[in-house]
Design an enzyme around this catalytic site. Structure first.
Site, mmCIF file in Angstrom:
data_model
loop_
_atom_site.group_PDB
_atom_site.id
_atom_site.type_symbol
_atom_site.label_atom_id
_atom_site.label_comp_id
_atom_site.label_asym_id
_atom_site.label_seq_id
_atom_site.Cartn_x
_atom_site.Cartn_y
_atom_site.Cartn_z
ATOM 1 N N ARG A 1 -29.514 27.524 -18.110
ATOM 2 C CA ARG A 1 -29.839 26.193 -18.670
ATOM 3 C C ARG A 1 -30.091 26.416 -20.158
ATOM 4 N NH1 ARG A 1 -33.722 21.370 -16.528
ATOM 5 N NH2 ARG A 1 -31.907 21.188 -15.197
ATOM 6 N N HIS B 1 -23.883 18.541 -16.882
ATOM 7 C CA HIS B 1 -24.816 18.891 -15.804
ATOM 8 C C HIS B 1 -24.043 18.821 -14.470
ATOM 9 C CE1 HIS B 1 -28.516 19.705 -13.944
ATOM 10 N NE2 HIS B 1 -29.198 18.602 -14.175
ATOM 11 N N GLN C 1 -25.781 18.638 -10.913
ATOM 12 C CA GLN C 1 -26.396 17.340 -10.656
ATOM 13 C C GLN C 1 -25.379 16.365 -10.064
ATOM 14 O OE1 GLN C 1 -29.713 16.145 -11.214
ATOM 15 N NE2 GLN C 1 -28.857 14.554 -9.940
ATOM 16 N N ASP D 1 -30.659 7.519 -16.627
ATOM 17 C CA ASP D 1 -31.321 8.806 -16.910
ATOM 18 C C ASP D 1 -32.264 8.533 -18.083
ATOM 19 O OD1 ASP D 1 -31.951 11.517 -17.222
ATOM 20 O OD2 ASP D 1 -30.031 12.055 -18.149
ATOM 21 N N CYS E 1 -31.217 10.941 -11.979
ATOM 22 C CA CYS E 1 -31.238 12.394 -11.733
ATOM 23 C C CYS E 1 -32.649 12.963 -11.726
ATOM 24 C CB CYS E 1 -30.368 13.103 -12.762
ATOM 25 S SG CYS E 1 -30.838 12.743 -14.456
ATOM 26 N N ARG F 1 -29.642 18.067 -4.175
ATOM 27 C CA ARG F 1 -29.433 19.195 -5.094
ATOM 28 C C ARG F 1 -29.409 20.496 -4.291
ATOM 29 N NH1 ARG F 1 -30.559 18.747 -10.532
ATOM 30 N NH2 ARG F 1 -29.553 20.791 -10.561
HETATM 31 N N1 CP Z 1 -32.347 16.617 -12.492
HETATM 32 C C1 CP Z 1 -32.687 17.841 -12.946
HETATM 33 O O1 CP Z 1 -31.859 18.653 -13.346
HETATM 34 O O2 CP Z 1 -34.026 18.082 -12.917
HETATM 35 P P1 CP Z 1 -34.781 19.322 -13.572
HETATM 36 O O3 CP Z 1 -34.696 19.154 -15.055
HETATM 37 O O4 CP Z 1 -36.178 19.228 -13.044
HETATM 38 O O5 CP Z 1 -34.089 20.586 -13.135
HETATM 39 N N1 NVA Z 2 -30.394 14.136 -19.775
HETATM 40 C C1 NVA Z 2 -31.568 14.835 -19.309
HETATM 41 C C2 NVA Z 2 -31.330 15.255 -17.892
HETATM 42 C C3 NVA Z 2 -32.438 15.979 -17.251
HETATM 43 C C4 NVA Z 2 -32.134 16.419 -15.854
HETATM 44 C C5 NVA Z 2 -31.842 16.029 -20.212
HETATM 45 O O1 NVA Z 2 -30.884 16.688 -20.650
HETATM 46 O O2 NVA Z 2 -33.012 16.300 -20.515
#
Ligand code: CP
Ligand code: NVA
Length: 307
Positions: A105, A132, A135, A226, A266, A294
């Protein structure tokens, strides 16, 4: 370099419709017969290297490995700063000699691409500024389970962000319909839209920008939003909150939909900003099923890449 042929999951862009269907079949099979997969990743280890916080992605991957007989190790922002102590390409090559697969990440999507190009084991994108993919595979599983129409139509109301980019590729590849309404300059990336529109020509997907949130939800079986401020954008919070006024998913907006649409988010959610409490807690909200999925979708991804 001892570079074995391996697959990654960096973006939905890299998957064929056939790959997506295979991942869905696997997700459904694993979700309905988890015991049948309890030793399927026995002896395998997964590394998670996260530059940003996470609840769902981190824990669902860790639990997925445990429930499939493998193990997982998490390195958070305090444990390791990619490409700082040594070159990123050295880290990728060294870690590939310990772990069977890695979830990254990162802030910059390019970090994952560079890492994956040197890693000799599968690399999974656990969220970048650009996409993502894990997701939206869980989202597709949720849609298939609950929205019983052949070609679902989704309305996205909110930021043109990483999650939307991934949904655009997914819906274009499957020939579904996606209407998006994003304020002003917060549109999805131009190059993503260009590619997605080319894919849509072949698959007959409908990929349309809607002038207002009301226009977007008018077609929708599912409405998705989101957070307005993604991780890494905290300094823009005040400015974005003002610019996103009128883009909240609430009962007034949903009254414009032909029939009550299902609601996806999400998570994490900011109740009262992008979504009202009533809608988030309402009977059409699938957000917690989506979060559970997930786990099932990621088991399928792990099986597909590591087995
Ligand atoms: N939706 C999602 O990716 O959540 P987190 O940021 O908690 O992993
Ligand atoms: N768009 C958000 C999604 C989190 C799961 C981010 O990147 O923070």
């Amino acid at each position: 370099m001892n570079k074995k042929i391996k697959r990654n999951l960096l973006s939905i862009r890299d998957l064929s419709a056939k790959d997506i269907e295979q991942l869905m079949r696997l997700s459904i099979s694993i979700k309905s017969h988890p015991a049948g997969y309890a030793r399927s990743l026995s002896g395998k280890s997964l590394g998670l290297i996260f530059e940003k916080p996470s609840t769902r992605t981190r824990i669902s991957f860790q639990v997925a490995m445990e429930q499939m007989g493998g193990s997982a190790q998490y390195l958070g922002p305090q444990d390791m700063k990619l490409g700082t102590r040594e070159a990123l390409h050295d880290e990728a090559r060294v870690l590939s000699r310990y772990w069977d697969g890695m979830v990254l990440r990162t802030f910059r999507h390019k970090t994952i691409e560079d890492f994956a190009s040197y890693a000799t084991r599968p690399v999974i994108n656990g969220l970048s500024d650009r996409s993502h993919p894990c997701q939206v595979l869980a989202d597709l599983l949720t849609i298939r389970e609950r929205v019983r129409v052949k070609k679902p139509a989704l309305a996205w109301v909110g930021d043109g962000n990483n999650v939307l980019n991934s949904l655009l590729y997914l819906f274009a590849k499957l020939g579904y319909a996606l209407y998006f309404s994003c304020p002003g300059k917060y549109q999805p990336a131009q190059d993503v839209l260009g590619e997605v529109r080319e894919i849509a020509k072949k698959t007959k997907a409908v990929i349309e920008t809607s002038a207002t949130p009301e226009a977007a939800v008018r077609h929708a079986d599912v409405v998705y939003t989101d957070v307005w401020v993604s991780m890494g954008e905290e300094a823009l919070r005040e400015k974005k909150l003002k610019e996103f006024e009128g883009f909240q998913i609430n009962h007034k907006l949903l009254a414009q939909a032909p029939k009550q649409p299902y609601i996806l988010h999400c998570l994490p959610a900011h109740r009262g900003d992008e979504i009202s409490v009533e809608v988030m807690e309402g009977e059409h909200s699938l957000v917690f099923e989506q979060a559970e999925n997930r786990l099932h979708a990621e088991k399928a991804i792990l099986y597909w890449l590591l087995k």
